[in-house]
Design an enzyme around this catalytic site. Structure first.
Site, PDB file in Angstrom:
ATOM      1  N   GLU A   1      76.412  77.455  -0.158  1.00  0.00           N
ATOM      2  CA  GLU A   1      78.119  78.121  -0.596  1.00  0.00           C
ATOM      3  C   GLU A   1      77.137  79.489  -0.700  1.00  0.00           C
ATOM      4  O   GLU A   1      76.352  79.387  -0.827  1.00  0.00           O
ATOM      5  CB  GLU A   1      78.077  77.279  -2.526  1.00  0.00           C
ATOM      6  CG  GLU A   1      78.725  75.733  -2.184  1.00  0.00           C
ATOM      7  CD  GLU A   1      78.693  74.555  -2.887  1.00  0.00           C
ATOM      8  OE1 GLU A   1      79.172  75.615  -4.254  1.00  0.00           O
ATOM      9  OE2 GLU A   1      78.672  73.691  -2.851  1.00  0.00           O
TER      10      GLU A   1
ATOM     11  N   GLU B   1      68.013  76.617   7.328  1.00  0.00           N
ATOM     12  CA  GLU B   1      67.087  76.083   6.969  1.00  0.00           C
ATOM     13  C   GLU B   1      65.764  76.320   6.111  1.00  0.00           C
ATOM     14  O   GLU B   1      64.641  75.356   6.434  1.00  0.00           O
ATOM     15  CB  GLU B   1      66.449  75.676   8.040  1.00  0.00           C
ATOM     16  CG  GLU B   1      67.742  75.198   9.300  1.00  0.00           C
ATOM     17  CD  GLU B   1      68.683  73.859   9.424  1.00  0.00           C
ATOM     18  OE1 GLU B   1      67.227  73.419   8.101  1.00  0.00           O
ATOM     19  OE2 GLU B   1      68.931  73.604   9.675  1.00  0.00           O
TER      20      GLU B   1
HETATM   21  P1  TGC Z   1      64.109  68.567  -5.644  1.00  0.00           P
HETATM   22  O1  TGC Z   1      64.331  68.108  -6.853  1.00  0.00           O
HETATM   23  O2  TGC Z   1      62.568  68.639  -5.141  1.00  0.00           O
HETATM   24  O3  TGC Z   1      64.707  67.345  -4.734  1.00  0.00           O
HETATM   25  C1  TGC Z   1      65.296  66.783  -4.712  1.00  0.00           C
HETATM   26  C2  TGC Z   1      65.382  65.134  -3.718  1.00  0.00           C
HETATM   27  O4  TGC Z   1      65.683  65.597  -2.483  1.00  0.00           O
HETATM   28  C3  TGC Z   1      63.589  64.980  -2.137  1.00  0.00           C
HETATM   29  N1  TGC Z   1      62.830  65.665  -0.937  1.00  0.00           N
HETATM   30  C4  TGC Z   1      63.756  65.404   0.048  1.00  0.00           C
HETATM   31  N2  TGC Z   1      63.597  64.794   0.622  1.00  0.00           N
HETATM   32  C5  TGC Z   1      63.764  64.382   2.177  1.00  0.00           C
HETATM   33  N3  TGC Z   1      63.372  65.767   2.555  1.00  0.00           N
HETATM   34  C6  TGC Z   1      63.009  66.567   2.052  1.00  0.00           C
HETATM   35  N4  TGC Z   1      62.675  67.570   2.402  1.00  0.00           N
HETATM   36  C7  TGC Z   1      63.112  66.755   0.722  1.00  0.00           C
HETATM   37  N5  TGC Z   1      62.970  67.618  -0.688  1.00  0.00           N
HETATM   38  C8  TGC Z   1      62.866  66.848  -1.578  1.00  0.00           C
HETATM   39  C9  TGC Z   1      63.233  65.139  -3.506  1.00  0.00           C
HETATM   40  O5  TGC Z   1      62.256  64.175  -3.810  1.00  0.00           O
HETATM   41  C10 TGC Z   1      63.969  64.214  -4.741  1.00  0.00           C
HETATM   42  O6  TGC Z   1      63.967  63.032  -4.603  1.00  0.00           O
HETATM   43  P2  TGC Z   1      64.942  61.883  -5.480  1.00  0.00           P
HETATM   44  O7  TGC Z   1      64.875  59.984  -5.142  1.00  0.00           O
HETATM   45  O8  TGC Z   1      64.020  61.937  -6.561  1.00  0.00           O
HETATM   46  O9  TGC Z   1      66.126  62.669  -6.196  1.00  0.00           O
HETATM   47  O10 TGC Z   1      65.527  69.299  -5.379  1.00  0.00           O
HETATM   48  P3  TGC Z   1      65.504  71.462  -6.006  1.00  0.00           P
HETATM   49  O11 TGC Z   1      67.357  71.161  -5.993  1.00  0.00           O
HETATM   50  O12 TGC Z   1      64.237  71.084  -6.925  1.00  0.00           O
HETATM   51  O13 TGC Z   1      65.467  71.633  -4.269  1.00  0.00           O
HETATM   52  C11 TGC Z   1      63.496  71.330  -3.705  1.00  0.00           C
HETATM   53  C12 TGC Z   1      64.363  73.052  -2.223  1.00  0.00           C
HETATM   54  C13 TGC Z   1      64.626  74.141  -3.016  1.00  0.00           C
HETATM   55  C14 TGC Z   1      63.634  72.350  -1.472  1.00  0.00           C
HETATM   56  C15 TGC Z   1      65.694  72.632  -1.867  1.00  0.00           C
HETATM   57  O14 TGC Z   1      66.760  72.365  -1.974  1.00  0.00           O
HETATM   58  C16 TGC Z   1      65.602  73.424  -0.150  1.00  0.00           C
HETATM   59  O15 TGC Z   1      64.594  73.187   0.592  1.00  0.00           O
HETATM   60  N6  TGC Z   1      65.784  74.690  -0.403  1.00  0.00           N
HETATM   61  C17 TGC Z   1      66.453  75.219   1.432  1.00  0.00           C
HETATM   62  C18 TGC Z   1      67.963  75.391   1.575  1.00  0.00           C
HETATM   63  C19 TGC Z   1      68.082  74.799   3.372  1.00  0.00           C
HETATM   64  O16 TGC Z   1      67.805  74.580   3.311  1.00  0.00           O
HETATM   65  N7  TGC Z   1      69.602  74.834   2.982  1.00  0.00           N
HETATM   66  C20 TGC Z   1      69.332  74.916   4.696  1.00  0.00           C
HETATM   67  C21 TGC Z   1      71.501  74.569   4.954  1.00  0.00           C
HETATM   68  S1  TGC Z   1      71.844  73.895   6.554  1.00  0.00           S
HETATM   69  C22 TGC Z   1      71.068  75.241   7.384  1.00  0.00           C
HETATM   70  O17 TGC Z   1      70.555  76.398   7.327  1.00  0.00           O
HETATM   71  C23 TGC Z   1      71.584  75.293   9.067  1.00  0.00           C
HETATM   72  S2  TGC Z   1      71.797  76.416  10.212  1.00  0.00           S
HETATM   73  C24 TGC Z   1      71.820  75.973  11.550  1.00  0.00           C
HETATM   74  C25 TGC Z   1      70.614  75.614  12.203  1.00  0.00           C
HETATM   75  O18 TGC Z   1      70.113  74.201  11.729  1.00  0.00           O
HETATM   76  O19 TGC Z   1      70.602  75.604  13.432  1.00  0.00           O
HETATM   77  P1  FAD Z   2      69.371  83.083  -1.160  1.00  0.00           P
HETATM   78  O1  FAD Z   2      68.981  81.831  -1.623  1.00  0.00           O
HETATM   79  O2  FAD Z   2      70.261  83.796  -2.331  1.00  0.00           O
HETATM   80  O3  FAD Z   2      67.951  83.608  -1.085  1.00  0.00           O
HETATM   81  C1  FAD Z   2      67.461  85.243  -1.191  1.00  0.00           C
HETATM   82  C2  FAD Z   2      65.918  85.533  -0.997  1.00  0.00           C
HETATM   83  O4  FAD Z   2      65.647  84.996  -2.882  1.00  0.00           O
HETATM   84  C3  FAD Z   2      65.185  85.110  -0.189  1.00  0.00           C
HETATM   85  O5  FAD Z   2      64.394  85.509   0.325  1.00  0.00           O
HETATM   86  C4  FAD Z   2      64.435  83.863  -0.784  1.00  0.00           C
HETATM   87  O6  FAD Z   2      63.518  83.269  -0.076  1.00  0.00           O
HETATM   88  C5  FAD Z   2      64.505  85.137  -2.301  1.00  0.00           C
HETATM   89  N1  FAD Z   2      64.432  83.490  -3.062  1.00  0.00           N
HETATM   90  C6  FAD Z   2      65.568  82.571  -3.207  1.00  0.00           C
HETATM   91  N2  FAD Z   2      65.020  81.589  -4.111  1.00  0.00           N
HETATM   92  C7  FAD Z   2      63.958  81.562  -4.542  1.00  0.00           C
HETATM   93  C8  FAD Z   2      62.471  81.597  -5.150  1.00  0.00           C
HETATM   94  N3  FAD Z   2      62.891  80.467  -5.474  1.00  0.00           N
HETATM   95  N4  FAD Z   2      61.084  81.892  -5.471  1.00  0.00           N
HETATM   96  C9  FAD Z   2      61.123  82.883  -4.616  1.00  0.00           C
HETATM   97  N5  FAD Z   2      62.277  83.768  -3.224  1.00  0.00           N
HETATM   98  C10 FAD Z   2      62.894  83.026  -3.517  1.00  0.00           C
HETATM   99  N6  FAD Z   2      73.643  76.435   5.493  1.00  0.00           N
HETATM  100  C11 FAD Z   2      74.748  75.459   6.134  1.00  0.00           C
HETATM  101  O7  FAD Z   2      75.295  75.028   5.015  1.00  0.00           O
HETATM  102  N7  FAD Z   2      75.104  75.450   7.197  1.00  0.00           N
HETATM  103  C12 FAD Z   2      74.708  75.798   8.225  1.00  0.00           C
HETATM  104  O8  FAD Z   2      75.137  75.553   9.490  1.00  0.00           O
HETATM  105  C13 FAD Z   2      74.270  77.063   8.270  1.00  0.00           C
HETATM  106  N8  FAD Z   2      74.756  78.277   9.333  1.00  0.00           N
HETATM  107  C14 FAD Z   2      73.857  79.719   8.826  1.00  0.00           C
HETATM  108  C15 FAD Z   2      73.593  80.479   9.814  1.00  0.00           C
HETATM  109  C16 FAD Z   2      73.621  81.826   9.822  1.00  0.00           C
HETATM  110  C17 FAD Z   2      73.808  82.588  10.528  1.00  0.00           C
HETATM  111  C18 FAD Z   2      73.244  81.718   9.197  1.00  0.00           C
HETATM  112  C19 FAD Z   2      72.290  82.927   8.718  1.00  0.00           C
HETATM  113  C20 FAD Z   2      72.422  81.224   7.091  1.00  0.00           C
HETATM  114  C21 FAD Z   2      73.047  79.679   7.855  1.00  0.00           C
HETATM  115  N9  FAD Z   2      73.338  79.005   6.069  1.00  0.00           N
HETATM  116  C22 FAD Z   2      73.697  77.729   6.919  1.00  0.00           C
HETATM  117  C23 FAD Z   2      72.929  78.687   5.521  1.00  0.00           C
HETATM  118  C24 FAD Z   2      71.215  79.441   5.127  1.00  0.00           C
HETATM  119  O9  FAD Z   2      71.321  77.838   4.950  1.00  0.00           O
HETATM  120  C25 FAD Z   2      71.056  80.031   3.897  1.00  0.00           C
HETATM  121  O10 FAD Z   2      71.487  81.450   3.783  1.00  0.00           O
HETATM  122  C26 FAD Z   2      70.246  79.826   4.113  1.00  0.00           C
HETATM  123  O11 FAD Z   2      69.227  78.538   2.958  1.00  0.00           O
HETATM  124  C27 FAD Z   2      69.389  80.838   2.457  1.00  0.00           C
HETATM  125  O12 FAD Z   2      70.445  81.168   1.693  1.00  0.00           O
HETATM  126  P2  FAD Z   2      70.948  82.353   0.899  1.00  0.00           P
HETATM  127  O13 FAD Z   2      70.758  83.067   2.256  1.00  0.00           O
HETATM  128  O14 FAD Z   2      71.929  82.149   0.027  1.00  0.00           O
HETATM  129  O15 FAD Z   2      69.638  83.328  -0.273  1.00  0.00           O
END
Ligand code: TGC
Ligand code: FAD
Length: 411
Positions: free
Chosen positions: A137, A368
């Protein structure tokens, strides 16, 4: 168009099965024959190459690691090699397949009802339908748990309100997998294109992943039927499980991007002559860069291969995937920069694939889970201490200097 010969300095090909090599070579040929001739134009025009989707479907590239519905159920290494070769073509193309496979088909397959699977899996597999994944979001990227999008249950369904940003394929999608907060925590919903209250619009001005569509989604009293919920989804863990699948593929994809920039730089250095009538590859400083790239690519291949083996044996942990995503995208980013240096001025034009990969990898470094977030995931696993939340900021003390200065004081 010349065929890419691969980068295999440690003779890792010998570890691959016949099926894995066949899968890799099929996708490699598809990328050389169909992707490379059009991808620079797509990048210039900021256009997703949708004309490739039916062939990718016919090649079983969507949902390749899933079984049932005629899907091939490939092992981890074969699936990874698909991602490697696609990202050698373009990170946006790999994104398209990652989102379709890991972020749309996987959650429907894993958390969906029989009806949801029957309706969507075959169409998504063939490429007849396109999906997107809405987790991020505007104010919640790295911290999706803070999401504001809500789903309120009514007598006959659900009402969604909120917005999602940076959503790959958002405006192209026939179905969006949307994560929203309910009274019982985060749940997944399937929202179909055309649902009243559901809007999507493209985000413009991107200098990265230009051959991929990135969108915003809006939900304004968006009513979906009761059976739109993914019944098996339970809490934030569910979208994070999807991310594990996608991040695993990205760890392999980084190798593909790095291979392409390294190979371009190597070929260029062998033919570009400066100063002494010799190619620039004869200089120690250039060789050092090429040697660094070759060694790091080889290490990345070993890391990805081991992740594949752990995946197939059911032992792969989420923080091990973080190691792969973090390391291999970092190295792809470094390789792109080094390759651009070696190409000199030619490194900034799209006659060569290097600048496109260099720009693309910035998105992959961030999405990711950013590089630093993956560092914290690994850090938590090895120390047992989660470091995502900084300690509360203490309330600021009123400074003496801010007190009104008494009349007639020395000041
Ligand atoms: P936290 O309290 O640590 O965890 C909540 C619950 O989830 C479990 N868990 C996991 N389960 C499966 N796989 C994982 N990797 C898991 N990590 C945590 C955890 O055990 C807990 O389970 P339960 O049963 O106790 O409820 O959650 P948190 O809110 O502190 O967040 C942890 C954190 C920061 C690692 C997580 O939120 C995170 O990975 N943030 C990064 C967000 C992200 O990667 N967004 C991607 C959006 S999609 C995208 O970017 C698509 S790009 C297009 C493409 O792929 O090409
Ligand atoms: P922020 O979370 O605001 O982070 C900004 C900076 O702060 C980063 O350097 C980060 O490492 C740092 N930071 C944040 N928190 C911490 C912390 N606790 N400690 C230390 N450093 C921290 N999302 C979807 O859901 N679906 C999609 O299909 C998807 N596709 C995407 C495609 C593109 C081209 C791009 C660019 C993004 C896409 N995303 C998608 C979103 C993507 O997953 C987010 O951009 C990503 O998770 C980072 O979030 P943000 O950009 O809000 O950065």
């Amino acid at each position: 168009m010349s065929r890419f010969p691969g980068v295999d300095l440690l003779e890792l090909d010998a570890l691959l099965t016949e099926e894995e090599r066949l899968v890799r070579d099929t996708v490699r040929a598809f990328v050389d024959d169909k992707v490379k001739p059009i991808i620079e134009e797509c990048h210039r025009e900021a256009r997703t190459p949708l004309e490739l989707v039916p062939e990718m479907g016919a090649l079983n590239l969507f949902g390749a690691s899933l079984s049932e519905y005629g899907l091939p159920g490939l092992g981890g290494v074969a699936y990874g090699l698909i991602m490697q070769e696609l990202e050698r073509g373009d990170s946006g193309l790999r994104s398209f397949v990652s989102v379709q496979s890991s972020l749309v088909m996987y959650p429907i397959h894993t958390f969906g009802s029989q009806e949801q699977k029957d309706r969507w899996i075959p169409r998504l597999a063939s490429g007849e339908a396109i999906g997107c994944f809405g987790l991020t979001e505007p104010d919640f990227g790295s911290n999706p748990g803070g999401m504001r999008t809500t789903a309120r249950q009514t007598s006959d369904g659900w009402v969604l309100n909120g917005s999602k940003q940076w959503i790959t394929n958002g405006t192209l999608a026939d179905v969006a997998v949307v994560w929203a907060k309910t009274e019982e925590g985060v749940r997944g919903f399937l929202v179909e294109k055309g649902t009243p209250g559901f809007t999507s619009s493209d985000q413009h001005g991107k200098f990265s992943l230009r051959a991929s569509t990135t969108s915003e989604l809006g939900f304004h009293d968006c009513r979906v039927p009761a059976d739109a919920i993914l019944p098996g989804s339970t809490g934030l863990k569910s979208p994070l499980m999807c991310l594990n699948q996608a991040r695993y593929g990205i760890a392999w994809g980084g190798i593909g991007s790095a291979m392409e920039t390294y190979y371009t730089a190597l070929e260029y250095a062998k033919q570009r002559v400066q100063f002494n009538g010799q190619p620039i590859a004869c200089h120690q400083l250039v060789q050092e860069k090429l040697a660094w790239m070759a060694t790091e690519i080889s290490k990345a291949q070993l890391l990805a291969y081991q992740l594949g083996k752990l995946k197939d044996s059911g032992r792969l942990k989420h923080w091990q995937i973080s190691m792969g995503k973090r390391n291999n995208i970092w190295l792809a980013r470094e390789c792109a920069r080094m390759a651009r240096e070696i190409l000199g001025a030619n490194g900034i034009v799209d006659d060569y694939p290097v600048i496109r990969h260099m720009l693309n990898i910035e998105s992959v470094y961030t999405y990711e889970g950013t590089h630093d977030i993956h560092g914290l995931i690994i850090g938590e696993a090895i120390t047992g201490i989660p470091a995502f939340n900084a300690p509360e900021r203490p309330a600021a003390k009123k400074k003496e200097a801010e007190q009104p200065v008494a009349a007639g004081s020395a000041r």
